[in-house]
Design a protein around this motif. Structure first.
Motif, PDB file in Angstrom:
ATOM      1  N   ASP A  86      49.382   0.919  70.214  1.00  0.00           N
ATOM      2  CA  ASP A  86      48.230   0.013  70.695  1.00  0.00           C
ATOM      3  C   ASP A  86      48.740  -1.054  69.843  1.00  0.00           C
ATOM      4  O   ASP A  86      48.622  -1.168  68.721  1.00  0.00           O
ATOM      5  N   THR A  87      49.262  -2.090  70.568  1.00  0.00           N
ATOM      6  CA  THR A  87      49.844  -3.389  70.066  1.00  0.00           C
ATOM      7  C   THR A  87      49.104  -4.776  70.450  1.00  0.00           C
ATOM      8  O   THR A  87      49.163  -4.837  71.772  1.00  0.00           O
ATOM      9  N   ARG A  88      48.531  -5.321  69.650  1.00  0.00           N
ATOM     10  CA  ARG A  88      47.902  -6.407  70.180  1.00  0.00           C
ATOM     11  C   ARG A  88      48.145  -7.793  69.377  1.00  0.00           C
ATOM     12  O   ARG A  88      48.512  -7.469  68.306  1.00  0.00           O
ATOM     13  N   ARG A  89      47.822  -8.891  69.799  1.00  0.00           N
ATOM     14  CA  ARG A  89      47.748 -10.124  69.253  1.00  0.00           C
ATOM     15  C   ARG A  89      49.003 -10.588  68.563  1.00  0.00           C
ATOM     16  O   ARG A  89      49.076 -11.011  67.443  1.00  0.00           O
ATOM     17  N   SER A  90      50.260 -10.473  69.129  1.00  0.00           N
ATOM     18  CA  SER A  90      51.610 -10.754  68.649  1.00  0.00           C
ATOM     19  C   SER A  90      51.730 -12.204  68.938  1.00  0.00           C
ATOM     20  O   SER A  90      51.833 -12.523  70.116  1.00  0.00           O
ATOM     21  N   ALA A  91      51.642 -13.183  67.751  1.00  0.00           N
ATOM     22  CA  ALA A  91      51.429 -14.570  68.255  1.00  0.00           C
ATOM     23  C   ALA A  91      52.580 -15.455  68.941  1.00  0.00           C
ATOM     24  O   ALA A  91      52.602 -15.777  69.783  1.00  0.00           O
ATOM     25  N   SER A  92      53.733 -14.959  68.810  1.00  0.00           N
ATOM     26  CA  SER A  92      54.939 -15.663  69.540  1.00  0.00           C
ATOM     27  C   SER A  92      56.059 -14.807  69.913  1.00  0.00           C
ATOM     28  O   SER A  92      57.017 -15.262  70.390  1.00  0.00           O
ATOM     29  N   GLY A  93      55.689 -13.353  70.140  1.00  0.00           N
ATOM     30  CA  GLY A  93      56.865 -12.689  70.532  1.00  0.00           C
ATOM     31  C   GLY A  93      55.999 -11.604  71.497  1.00  0.00           C
ATOM     32  O   GLY A  93      55.253 -11.837  72.091  1.00  0.00           O
ATOM     33  N   SER A  94      56.419 -10.197  71.472  1.00  0.00           N
ATOM     34  CA  SER A  94      55.912  -9.387  72.306  1.00  0.00           C
ATOM     35  C   SER A  94      55.518  -8.341  71.436  1.00  0.00           C
ATOM     36  O   SER A  94      55.704  -7.899  70.337  1.00  0.00           O
ATOM     37  N   GLY A  95      54.465  -7.420  72.252  1.00  0.00           N
ATOM     38  CA  GLY A  95      53.615  -6.420  71.973  1.00  0.00           C
ATOM     39  C   GLY A  95      54.670  -5.216  71.388  1.00  0.00           C
ATOM     40  O   GLY A  95      54.862  -4.687  70.342  1.00  0.00           O
ATOM     41  N   LEU A  96      55.651  -4.913  72.526  1.00  0.00           N
ATOM     42  CA  LEU A  96      56.675  -4.024  72.334  1.00  0.00           C
ATOM     43  C   LEU A  96      57.902  -4.733  72.802  1.00  0.00           C
ATOM     44  O   LEU A  96      57.880  -5.261  74.146  1.00  0.00           O
ATOM     45  N   HIS A  97      59.058  -4.921  71.762  1.00  0.00           N
ATOM     46  CA  HIS A  97      60.077  -5.396  72.453  1.00  0.00           C
ATOM     47  C   HIS A  97      61.334  -4.692  72.035  1.00  0.00           C
ATOM     48  O   HIS A  97      61.635  -4.194  70.859  1.00  0.00           O
ATOM     49  N   LEU A  98      62.303  -4.172  73.372  1.00  0.00           N
ATOM     50  CA  LEU A  98      63.558  -3.654  73.147  1.00  0.00           C
ATOM     51  C   LEU A  98      64.615  -4.700  73.079  1.00  0.00           C
ATOM     52  O   LEU A  98      64.543  -5.236  74.016  1.00  0.00           O
ATOM     53  N   GLY A  99      65.338  -4.556  72.171  1.00  0.00           N
ATOM     54  CA  GLY A  99      66.476  -5.338  72.145  1.00  0.00           C
ATOM     55  C   GLY A  99      67.602  -4.581  72.420  1.00  0.00           C
ATOM     56  O   GLY A  99      67.909  -4.009  73.469  1.00  0.00           O
ATOM     57  N   LYS A 100      68.774  -4.679  71.392  1.00  0.00           N
ATOM     58  CA  LYS A 100      70.012  -3.697  71.590  1.00  0.00           C
ATOM     59  C   LYS A 100      69.581  -2.125  71.100  1.00  0.00           C
ATOM     60  O   LYS A 100      69.617  -1.725  70.108  1.00  0.00           O
ATOM     61  N   ALA A 101      69.187  -1.673  72.137  1.00  0.00           N
ATOM     62  CA  ALA A 101      68.521  -0.241  71.940  1.00  0.00           C
ATOM     63  C   ALA A 101      68.991   0.523  73.376  1.00  0.00           C
ATOM     64  O   ALA A 101      68.900   0.056  74.345  1.00  0.00           O
ATOM     65  N   SER A 102      69.132   1.851  73.162  1.00  0.00           N
ATOM     66  CA  SER A 102      69.456   2.719  74.387  1.00  0.00           C
ATOM     67  C   SER A 102      68.917   4.008  74.171  1.00  0.00           C
ATOM     68  O   SER A 102      68.730   4.552  73.194  1.00  0.00           O
ATOM     69  N   ASP A 103      68.506   4.591  75.466  1.00  0.00           N
ATOM     70  CA  ASP A 103      68.287   5.960  75.549  1.00  0.00           C
ATOM     71  C   ASP A 103      67.083   6.217  74.661  1.00  0.00           C
ATOM     72  O   ASP A 103      66.859   7.355  74.314  1.00  0.00           O
ATOM     73  N   ASN A 104      66.079   5.474  74.479  1.00  0.00           N
ATOM     74  CA  ASN A 104      64.831   5.829  73.925  1.00  0.00           C
ATOM     75  C   ASN A 104      63.441   5.938  74.820  1.00  0.00           C
ATOM     76  O   ASN A 104      63.772   5.400  75.804  1.00  0.00           O
ATOM     77  N   THR A 105      62.572   6.816  74.521  1.00  0.00           N
ATOM     78  CA  THR A 105      61.404   7.173  75.253  1.00  0.00           C
ATOM     79  C   THR A 105      60.157   6.730  74.885  1.00  0.00           C
ATOM     80  O   THR A 105      60.104   6.986  73.491  1.00  0.00           O
ATOM     81  N   LEU A 106      59.731   5.935  75.748  1.00  0.00           N
ATOM     82  CA  LEU A 106      58.342   5.415  75.184  1.00  0.00           C
ATOM     83  C   LEU A 106      57.214   5.746  76.262  1.00  0.00           C
ATOM     84  O   LEU A 106      57.067   5.435  77.286  1.00  0.00           O
ATOM     85  N   ILE A 107      56.158   6.173  75.463  1.00  0.00           N
ATOM     86  CA  ILE A 107      55.205   7.079  76.387  1.00  0.00           C
ATOM     87  C   ILE A 107      53.668   6.421  75.841  1.00  0.00           C
ATOM     88  O   ILE A 107      53.413   6.432  74.616  1.00  0.00           O
ATOM     89  N   GLN A 108      52.957   6.046  76.893  1.00  0.00           N
ATOM     90  CA  GLN A 108      51.465   5.740  76.545  1.00  0.00           C
ATOM     91  C   GLN A 108      51.226   4.487  75.771  1.00  0.00           C
ATOM     92  O   GLN A 108      51.037   4.422  74.592  1.00  0.00           O
ATOM     93  N   VAL A 109      51.933   3.408  76.100  1.00  0.00           N
ATOM     94  CA  VAL A 109      52.000   2.222  75.282  1.00  0.00           C
ATOM     95  C   VAL A 109      50.764   1.218  75.924  1.00  0.00           C
ATOM     96  O   VAL A 109      50.879   1.030  77.291  1.00  0.00           O
ATOM     97  N   SER A 110      50.086   0.560  75.079  1.00  0.00           N
ATOM     98  CA  SER A 110      49.068  -0.476  75.465  1.00  0.00           C
ATOM     99  C   SER A 110      49.276  -1.831  74.666  1.00  0.00           C
ATOM    100  O   SER A 110      49.480  -1.748  73.512  1.00  0.00           O
ATOM    101  N   ALA A 111      49.716  -2.864  75.613  1.00  0.00           N
ATOM    102  CA  ALA A 111      50.091  -3.771  75.116  1.00  0.00           C
ATOM    103  C   ALA A 111      48.983  -5.142  75.471  1.00  0.00           C
ATOM    104  O   ALA A 111      49.053  -5.371  76.654  1.00  0.00           O
TER     105      ALA A 111
END
Length: 630
Positions: free
Chosen positions: A380-405
């Motif tokens: 549960d990610t909220r109120r990130s002022a200048s970026g993303s609630g969830l940000h994937l950069g140089k990342a691979s083969d990760n699993t993300l489940i039930q994300v609220s932004a």
């Protein structure tokens, strides 16, 4: 002026909102006051005082504001000294004399408060002094037949000696302990307690949100690291302030007794680690983690809150608030960091300066991405002022489940370096710039979701290459997959192919395959390798259409003017009445025309005719035949 009869102290319980506390007694100077928070004397530079010299007292204002539930005491503690010198032949102002005399009485009131808790003998008794420290060491104070105090040497093996031994820091080591179950191994209570629980207070932490607990926290972490691993657990309702980076050693855990969900003060029994300063907060090493706690950021703090760089590093039931840059950073800064198989479960992020959660590996090598095969389950990610609630950069083969932004600048972002990651179900709302973005350089990421209940749309912008998005756009008709994750529209793309294949359910309940997003001349084909049969059937099993195909080498030789020659291709399944398509796989000379038909089941006849005025040689070549059921 007079000194009234008064209680020379005032007690309060902080509410976490106001830092102003009254005192209801006369005091002349700020230095004559002691202000204590949970029994710890505060630095006079951390508070201001009003009402000095007033009989009704005044206010003490503390900064920063004490945490909710802290016990605040303001009391008299007049220093017994005189700073005023009276000279003969010089007027003595009454205000100066009064203040000097008042200080004597105020000092006496303070001493009365100090003596109230002392063990006293009734007047006019005057006991003899106790022996010196060497003589009374490891002995008991007792009273003789006259009531005078003395020191007693315990007899060897006596209960008094045992009591004395138990009072030592290592005293619990002489108490046996066993689980009392079959096969249980006996130990002592000291070793058992050390194996169960290590607390920051064991190393001098105060946990009042004001004292600097950095050294105590790191000493505790280093201790459990030195014994091969363990848990350093903060107490419920405590706030441990740290002013320099903390490192959780390999195989160790920094824990608490609960975490807050939306505000650091909303749950008073939470364990809070308060980062105060511009530094990367808590670094997790290999197989190390955090559980059941909150990491809060003091005003003006900088850099990241939690920094996960170790293999199999993990977090569970952790909330992070108001960090200067990223609340949680997963992935290292160089090629030696290997953040594989990380885990983050039930995570809350609020008010990050940039990203709520940033999954990224900063290695200069573009092919080196050592933040992979991780799992994020419940964010549960909220109120990130200048970026993303969830940000994937140089990342691979990760699993993300039930994300609220929600209510971030950007919701969920797969940026240009992300590849092969999977996002399964999410909720986005109120994000300013993007809700879900797969940017231009993102590759082979998958987004699997149902539609957003609040907006009737999944709000995905897919600019990348080879990304797979299932569940895109508004649901129409019934779902065609009987699972909670209904297949509504699946976008299938491939590198080097213009457009994408839209696999979807139509409004009338039908099912369609549509090639979209291309201006090129493309065909949608259903193929079967080699000789074989492809059929489209209804739900009752009846065949609607069947396709049979085969290639053979045929030799038509030379044809004279107006001559026709037949050749046959054997094709199992072909029957009279089927439509036939034949195609030569080589160049046919000008002047030759051909057609095909089925006169006998299993045989496709190809007839070539010379329509020119002279002889033409066709020769040998490969022909393809397709028989299609009507």
């Amino acid at each position: 002026m007079t000194v009234p009869e008064q209680t020379p102290y005032t007690e309060h319980v902080a509410n976490g909102v106001s830092g102003t506390f009254t005192y209801e007694f006369k005091c002349l100077l700020k230095e004559d006051l002691l202000v204590l928070a949970n029994g710890v004397t505060l630095d006079p530079n951390t508070y201001t005082v009003t009402g000095l010299g007033q009989e009704g007292g005044g206010d003490v204002t503390i900064s920063p504001i004490p945490s909710m539930g802290m016990k605040i005491m303001v009391r008299l503690a007049v220093l017994t000294r005189r700073t005023t010198s009276y000279q003969r032949g010089v007027p003595w102002p009454s205000s100066v004399v009064n203040d000097d005399l008042d200080r004597i009485w105020l000092a006496l009131q303070g001493r009365t408060l100090d003596q109230a808790g002392a063990i006293r003998l009734p007047a006019p008794e005057s006991p003899p002094p106790l022996p010196g420290p060497t003589e009374r060491a490891r002995k008991l104070i007792a009273f003789d037949e006259y009531g005078n105090p003395w020191v007693m040497v315990p007899a060897v093996d006596s209960s008094l000696e045992l009591a004395n031994e138990l009072a030592q820091p290592s005293g619990s080591g002489i108490i046996g302990f066993s689980m009392g179950a079959p096969g249980a191994v006996a130990t002592n209570l000291l070793d058992k307690l050390r194996s169960i629980l290590v607390e920051p207070e064991d190393f001098g932490a105060i946990g009042n949100g004001i004292a600097d607990d950095t050294a105590a926290l790191q000493k505790g972490l280093d201790y459990i690291g030195s014994i091969g691993g363990g848990i350093l657990r903060g107490r419920p309702g405590r706030t441990y302030r740290f002013t320099a980076a903390l490192t959780v050693p390999d195989h160790c855990t920094l824990a608490g007794c609960g975490y807050t969900s939306d505000d650091p003060t909303s749950f008073t029994q939470a364990t809070v680690y308060l980062k105060d300063g511009d530094f990367r907060g808590i670094t997790l090493g290999n197989c190390s983690g955090m559980v059941d706690c909150t990491v809060n950021g003091a005003a003006g703090n900088g850099d990241d809150g939690i920094y996960m760089i170790g293999t199999r590093s993990w977090m569970q039931n952790v909330s992070v608030f108001a960090q200067g840059r990223d609340n949680i950073r997963i992935g290292g800064d160089n090629s030696t960091d290997n953040t594989n198989m990380w885990r983050a479960i039930n995570i809350i992020s609020r008010g990050a300066g940039r990203h709520g959660v940033f999954i990224n590996h900063e290695s200069a090598d573009p092919n080196h991405t050592d933040v992979n095969n991780g799992l994020l389950l419940g964010l549960d990610t909220r109120r990130s002022a200048s970026g993303s609630g969830l940000h994937l950069g140089k990342a691979s083969d990760n699993t993300l489940i039930q994300v609220s932004a929600q209510f971030n600048d950007k919701g969920i972002v797969f940026d240009d370096s992300s590849k092969g990651n999977v996002l399964v179900t999410y909720y986005v709302e109120g994000n300013t710039t993007n809700e879900v973005l797969l940017s231009t350089g993102s590759r082979r990421n998958s987004v699997l979701t149902t539609t957003n209940a609040a907006t009737s749309s999944d709000l995905v912008v897919n600019q990348g290459t080879g990304n797979y998005v299932m569940g895109r756009d508004t649901k129409t008709g019934e779902s065609i997959v009987r699972t909670p994750l209904a297949l509504i529209h699946a976008y299938l793309t491939a590198t080097g192919v213009a457009g994408y294949l839209d696999v979807g359910a139509d409004s009338d309940g039908g099912y369609s395959l549509t090639l979209r997003g291309t201006s090129a001349s493309r065909e949608l084909r259903m193929l079967s390798a080699g000789a074989g049969r492809m059929a489209l059937k209804l739900n009752d099993g009846a065949t609607v259409s069947a396709l049979y195909r085969r290639t053979m080498t045929l030799n038509f030789g030379s044809l004279s003017a107006a001559q026709s020659v037949d050749q046959n291709i054997s094709l199992t399944g072909a029957t009279t009445g089927m439509n036939v398509i034949v195609t030569p796989r080589f160049a046919i000379p000008a002047g030759i025309v051909w057609n095909a038909f089925i006169l006998t089941d299993g045989l496709v006849t190809i007839r070539c005719t010379n329509v020119s005025g002279g002889s033409i040689t066709i020769g040998s070549g490969v022909w393809g035949a397709e028989a299609i059921a009507p």
